[in-house]
Write an enzyme that holds these catalytic residues in place. Structure first.
Site, PDB file in Angstrom:
ATOM      1  N   ASP A   1      -4.257   0.617  -9.605  1.00  0.00           N
ATOM      2  CA  ASP A   1      -2.897   1.053  -9.279  1.00  0.00           C
ATOM      3  C   ASP A   1      -1.840   0.376 -10.139  1.00  0.00           C
ATOM      4  O   ASP A   1      -0.991   1.052 -10.731  1.00  0.00           O
ATOM      5  CB  ASP A   1      -2.586   0.815  -7.788  1.00  0.00           C
ATOM      6  CG  ASP A   1      -3.209   1.900  -6.905  1.00  0.00           C
ATOM      7  OD1 ASP A   1      -3.556   2.975  -7.428  1.00  0.00           O
ATOM      8  OD2 ASP A   1      -3.345   1.653  -5.695  1.00  0.00           O
TER       9      ASP A   1
ATOM     10  N   SER B   1     -11.235  -2.315  -0.531  1.00  0.00           N
ATOM     11  CA  SER B   1      -9.993  -2.849  -1.077  1.00  0.00           C
ATOM     12  C   SER B   1     -10.012  -4.346  -0.784  1.00  0.00           C
ATOM     13  O   SER B   1     -10.151  -4.761   0.375  1.00  0.00           O
ATOM     14  CB  SER B   1      -8.807  -2.170  -0.384  1.00  0.00           C
ATOM     15  OG  SER B   1      -7.662  -2.965  -0.551  1.00  0.00           O
TER      16      SER B   1
HETATM   17  N1  ARG Z   1      -4.070  -7.077   6.312  1.00  0.00           N
HETATM   18  C1  ARG Z   1      -3.824  -8.249   5.526  1.00  0.00           C
HETATM   19  C2  ARG Z   1      -2.365  -8.582   5.518  1.00  0.00           C
HETATM   20  O1  ARG Z   1      -1.557  -7.713   5.722  1.00  0.00           O
HETATM   21  C3  ARG Z   1      -4.383  -8.147   4.137  1.00  0.00           C
HETATM   22  C4  ARG Z   1      -3.802  -7.077   3.272  1.00  0.00           C
HETATM   23  C5  ARG Z   1      -4.464  -6.908   1.942  1.00  0.00           C
HETATM   24  N2  ARG Z   1      -5.807  -6.545   2.136  1.00  0.00           N
HETATM   25  C6  ARG Z   1      -6.568  -5.839   1.306  1.00  0.00           C
HETATM   26  N3  ARG Z   1      -7.785  -5.617   1.670  1.00  0.00           N
HETATM   27  N4  ARG Z   1      -6.135  -5.366   0.193  1.00  0.00           N
HETATM   28  O2  ARG Z   1      -1.993  -9.709   5.322  1.00  0.00           O
END
Ligand code: ARG
Length: 403
Positions: A16, A177
């Site tokens: 991205d 991810s």
């Molecule tokens: N949910 C977590 C937060 O908001 C991690 C976000 C990023 N996570 C990811 N798998 N790209 O702090």
């Protein structure tokens, strides 16, 4: 009309943010894209990432080493606050965002940019954290968010990049991810989107499984000064070395895996797998030391402040007024949080087995059941008479009323 002339883009080297480079130039008429990649101890090779940005059309590609301030100024305050979002997630991803935003703004000033940009999508927390932080630090800077607006699927995004010379990811693209830094890993998407599906072992990278963790327990001691972890087993460690050592110790014993459904700022629930071995170990030890050194009322009040502080950090309000005010309270409480905690690490668990402090409020001759007891047992009688008075009055009135 071009949306901006010179833009500094927060850059990770992923699909991205890489596609953002040609997209900003081709679709939005940006003349110059300068990328900024932060080293937060994620262990990635940064030189290839730096070159990749130039290959994608960046006019300048900057890498900034932020590891030391990340740990000392963001992770350590979180340890002092025992910050656990929704009681569990130690904010390993969230804590990095205000620092990246701060540095991004500084770089924008240095190169005379009129905008900054990031590659976050419109569903996550990170866009909120970046946008809010940047707006508070530099209200005059525009924030460009191509990935929130381009409406391309992942395949379309990759195809778009290929048109401008960005090679498609070589390996079969991982379904996950992943966000990564020295505090840990956050993994979502792919098979994890079914909350009933157990996380496959392949999602973990820095913690052993319970099966593979050693059969023998290991006992360690963590020393704190004013709430900051400063030594392990008597060996003084600077903040970055402290995190590395705590990660290695806890990770080896399978400590620090989380599988949780969390509530995002944008209102949706998501399933995330975390590996944050060192950070969770240090918070656990820190909490224990506070139980020894903080007065009961301070401790109880602090537990409420901690939950609010964790919410603020999760919700992108790091630079806000409530966080600022609560930091003042937290700093005062940490003056007495000095001492050592002994923990036994074994098969996914860290068990506290000892704690000691020169500032301990634990008074042996008050607590003891032995002959050197100094507690005046007769004083309890008058205390209980007064303590129970409101209750006796209330029940007497109810009885008189026939209830
Ligand atoms: N949910 C977590 C937060 O908001 C991690 C976000 C990023 N996570 C990811 N798998 N790209 O702090």
């Amino acid at each position: 009309m071009a949306r901006a002339k010179r833009v500094v883009l927060a850059y990770s080297g992923g699909v991205d943010t890489s596609v953002c480079i040609p997209y900003l130039r081709q679709e939005w008429g940006v003349e110059e894209v300068i990328t900024f990649a932060a080293d937060l101890g994620q262990g990635d090779e940064l030189e290839p990432i730096r070159r990749k940005a130039l290959d994608a059309g960046a006019s300048q590609s900057i890498v900034g080493d932020l590891i030391e301030p990340f740990i000392a100024d963001y992770a350590f305050p979180a340890i002092r606050a025992n910050a656990l979002y929704e009681g569990r997630y130690p904010l390993s991803t969230a804590l990095a965002r205000p620092l990246i935003a701060k540095r991004l703004v500084e770089v924008a000033r240095e190169v005379g940019a009129d905008a900054v940009a990031h590659g976050c999508t419109g569903k996550g927390n990170d866009q909120v954290r970046f946008d809010v932080a940047i707006a508070s630090l530099a209200p005059d800077l525009k924030v460009l968010t191509p990935a929130r607006e381009w409406g391309m699927s992942r395949e379309e995004t990759i195809a778009y990049g290929e048109r401008y010379g960005l090679p498609a990811p070589v390996s079969k693209a991982s379904p996950y991810s992943i966000d990564l830094n020295l505090l840990g890993r956050s993994v979502e998407a792919g098979p994890l989107e079914d909350p009933m599906v157990p996380p496959p072992e392949e999602v973990f990278a820095i913690t052993a499984s319970i099966d593979q963790a050693p059969d023998a327990a290991e006992t360690i001691e963590i020393a704190f000064e004013q709430g900051n972890p400063v030594a392990i087993d008597g060996k003084p460690l600077d903040p970055v070395s402290m995190l590395r050592r705590a990660n290695a110790l806890a990770g080896r014993h399978g400590i620090g895996r989380l599988d949780m459904i969390e509530n995002r700022v944008v209102g949706i629930k998501s399933r995330e797998i975390y590996e944050t071995p060192g950070l969770l170990l240090l918070i656990q030890a820190h909490q224990e030391l506070e139980s020894l050194t903080l007065a009961a009322d301070v401790l109880r009040y602090k537990r409420q402040v901690e939950a609010t502080w964790a919410d603020l950090v999760y919700q992108g309000l790091w630079f806000g007024p409530l966080k600022h005010a609560l930091d003042g309270f937290l700093d005062r409480t940490q003056e007495d949080v000095n001492g050592t905690v002994r923990l036994k690490l074994h098969k996914g668990n860290a068990v506290v087995v000892g704690r000691g402090s020169a500032d301990s409020l634990y008074t042996p001759d008050m607590a003891t059941y032995g002959s050197d007891d100094r507690f005046d047992h007769r004083a309890a009688e008058g205390f209980i008479y007064v303590w129970g008075l409101p209750l006796r009055l209330w029940s007497a009135v109810r009885r008189a009323g026939g209830r």
